[in-house]
Design an enzyme around this catalytic site. Structure first.
Site, PDB file in Angstrom:
ATOM      1  N   CYS A 131       0.954  -1.200  -0.049  1.00  0.00           N
ATOM      2  CA  CYS A 131      -0.154   0.009   0.004  1.00  0.00           C
ATOM      3  C   CYS A 131       0.862   1.167  -0.059  1.00  0.00           C
ATOM      4  O   CYS A 131       1.925   1.216   0.032  1.00  0.00           O
ATOM      5  CB  CYS A 131      -1.023  -0.084   1.307  1.00  0.00           C
ATOM      6  SG  CYS A 131      -2.427   1.196   0.936  1.00  0.00           S
ATOM      7  N   LYS A 206     -12.599  -4.551   1.474  1.00  0.00           N
ATOM      8  CA  LYS A 206     -12.075  -3.860   2.562  1.00  0.00           C
ATOM      9  C   LYS A 206     -12.902  -2.689   2.808  1.00  0.00           C
ATOM     10  O   LYS A 206     -12.949  -1.908   1.912  1.00  0.00           O
ATOM     11  CB  LYS A 206     -10.697  -3.358   2.457  1.00  0.00           C
ATOM     12  CG  LYS A 206      -9.937  -2.574   3.512  1.00  0.00           C
ATOM     13  CD  LYS A 206      -8.566  -2.164   3.034  1.00  0.00           C
ATOM     14  CE  LYS A 206      -7.953  -0.998   4.113  1.00  0.00           C
ATOM     15  NZ  LYS A 206      -6.651  -0.779   3.758  1.00  0.00           N
ATOM     16  N   LYS A 259     -12.250  -7.219   5.606  1.00  0.00           N
ATOM     17  CA  LYS A 259     -11.633  -6.250   6.610  1.00  0.00           C
ATOM     18  C   LYS A 259     -12.564  -5.207   7.021  1.00  0.00           C
ATOM     19  O   LYS A 259     -12.959  -4.428   5.736  1.00  0.00           O
ATOM     20  CB  LYS A 259     -10.255  -5.925   6.303  1.00  0.00           C
ATOM     21  CG  LYS A 259      -9.632  -5.054   7.333  1.00  0.00           C
ATOM     22  CD  LYS A 259      -8.277  -4.511   6.583  1.00  0.00           C
ATOM     23  CE  LYS A 259      -7.589  -3.553   7.279  1.00  0.00           C
ATOM     24  NZ  LYS A 259      -6.473  -2.747   6.595  1.00  0.00           N
TER      25      LYS A 259
HETATM   26  C1  PBG Z   1      -3.102   0.358   4.598  1.00  0.00           C
HETATM   27  C2  PBG Z   1      -3.992  -0.451   5.956  1.00  0.00           C
HETATM   28  C3  PBG Z   1      -4.604  -0.014   6.771  1.00  0.00           C
HETATM   29  C4  PBG Z   1      -4.934  -1.237   7.805  1.00  0.00           C
HETATM   30  C5  PBG Z   1      -4.109  -2.222   7.129  1.00  0.00           C
HETATM   31  N1  PBG Z   1      -3.477  -1.860   5.881  1.00  0.00           N
HETATM   32  C6  PBG Z   1      -5.166   1.338   7.237  1.00  0.00           C
HETATM   33  C7  PBG Z   1      -6.190   2.043   6.444  1.00  0.00           C
HETATM   34  O1  PBG Z   1      -6.595   1.677   5.339  1.00  0.00           O
HETATM   35  O2  PBG Z   1      -6.285   3.203   6.668  1.00  0.00           O
HETATM   36  C8  PBG Z   1      -5.689  -1.258   8.959  1.00  0.00           C
HETATM   37  C9  PBG Z   1      -5.262  -2.252   9.849  1.00  0.00           C
HETATM   38  C10 PBG Z   1      -5.820  -2.007  11.107  1.00  0.00           C
HETATM   39  O3  PBG Z   1      -6.616  -1.023  11.547  1.00  0.00           O
HETATM   40  O4  PBG Z   1      -5.508  -2.845  12.083  1.00  0.00           O
HETATM   41  N2  PBG Z   1      -4.053   0.755   3.575  1.00  0.00           N
END
Ligand code: PBG
Length: 338
Positions: A131, A206, A259
């Site tokens: 990411c 997600k 997620k």
């Molecule tokens: C990156 C990412 C995020 C999480 C995992 N990868 C944060 C987001 O999308 O803002 C969140 C993981 C967690 O809250 O434990 N994109």
């Protein structure tokens, strides 16, 4: 004490019969959680060396931003507890508009992967999060133009990032950006470079969730303007999750993830029943923080609620659970001889 009336009801089925003896009870258990189910998320931070080499994240007790050396020690601990997989997130020293530290050869995650593979070889399965939000100064998961989040430009950077993780020795890559078409593009990029056997675990469904708050504090990745609703999913949608998963499967995902986990157990179940692929669920930072906070206040029993949570996620249909509880839960399971 008055004795109760001894009425003999005429019942053939008494479900309580199977609950009287703990040995029998455990034999008829339908869902079993094991340390083998877990992937432990870890934050490696550049420039920690020389400073205190690990810094606890205030809203995530027991979770640290740490140097590679400190991370290696924690990985060793994971292995000895039976937690054989970690997913790495990087916190770079310098952020820029294009997130160049996401894919630089000597950036923090790439170095951490090399160190982990050198130290543990096949004893530890190292997953990397692909990411940009931890690496961009604006905190979005793709480059921006004005207020617009640029999908295709994002995808091409994610391909470079995934490939740099593969070159460093990652065992699996996990794109979490939610740009359209990224799984297919990453699959092509990996295949072209000869990494045809490297699996992709796609953050397929997600959601734009308030439960990522503590993670963003940990990774310094809060968007500097706007929010992620133009790329992460609307919590109200369920059919859309199936479309997202379907696309990722068509594009070559090997494992699909839902997620967060707890408010989306119905999604985990639907995905599990619709697709013949392993489902992963991310028990995210906010879900962890809530349990830790309530337990600290003495309002709930930490271990019980932790195990009930993980059991619920597995029962919903996840075969893999990404969780900050991995070490705590493994220690408890080992103690119980489960
Ligand atoms: C990156 C990412 C995020 C999480 C995992 N990868 C944060 C987001 O999308 O803002 C969140 C993981 C967690 O809250 O434990 N994109």
């Amino acid at each position: 004490m008055p004795t109760a009336d001894r009425t003999q009801l005429n019942m053939v089925q008494r479900p309580r019969r199977l609950r009287m003896n703990p040995i029998l009870r455990s034999m008829v258990e339908e869902t079993r959680v094991s340390p083998k189910d877990f992937i432990y998320p870890m934050f490696v931070e550049e420039g920690r060396k020389g400073r205190k080499d690990r810094l606890e994240i205030p809203s995530m007790p027991g979770v640290f931003r740490q140097s590679i050396d400190a991370a290696l020690k924690e990985m060793e601990q994971c292995i000895s507890l039976g937690v054989r997989s970690v997913i790495l997130f990087g916190i770079p020293l310098h952020k820029d508009p294009l997130g160049s530290q996401a894919h630089a050869e000597n950036a923090i995650v790439q170095r951490a992967v090399r160190a982990a593979k050198k130290a543990f070889g096949r004893d530890l399965f190292v997953v990397t999060d692909v990411c940009l939000c931890e690496y961009t100064d604006h905190g979005h998961c793709a480059p921006v133009e004005g207020e617009e989040i640029l999908n295709d430009e994002g995808v091409s950077i994610h391909c470079k990032t995934a490939l740099s993780h593969a070159v460093a020795g990652a065992d699996m890559v996990a794109p979490s950006d939610m740009m359209d078409g990224r799984v297919g593009a990453i699959r092509d990029a990996l295949d072209e470079a000869g990494y045809t056997n490297l699996p992709i675990m796609a953050y397929a469904a997600k959601y734009a969730s308030g439960f990522y708050g503590p993670f963003r504090e940990a990774a310094d990745s809060t968007p500097q303007f706007g929010d992620r609703r133009s790329y992460q999913m609307d919590p109200a949608n369920s059919d859309e999750a199936l479309r997202e998963v379907e696309l990722d499967v068509e594009e070559g995902a090997d494992i699909v993830m839902v997620k967060p986990a707890l408010p989306y157990l119905d999604i985990i179940r639907r995905v599990r029943e619709t697709f013949a692929l392993p489902v992963a669920a991310y028990n995210v930072s906010g879900e962890y923080a809530m349990v830790k906070a309530a337990a600290r206040l003495g309002w709930i029993d930490h271990d019980r609620v932790m195990m009930e949570t993980l059991t619920g996620i597995k029962r919903a249909g996840a075969s893999i659970i990404l969780t900050y509880f991995a070490k705590d839960a493994a220690a408890l399971l080992n103690k119980q001889g489960a």
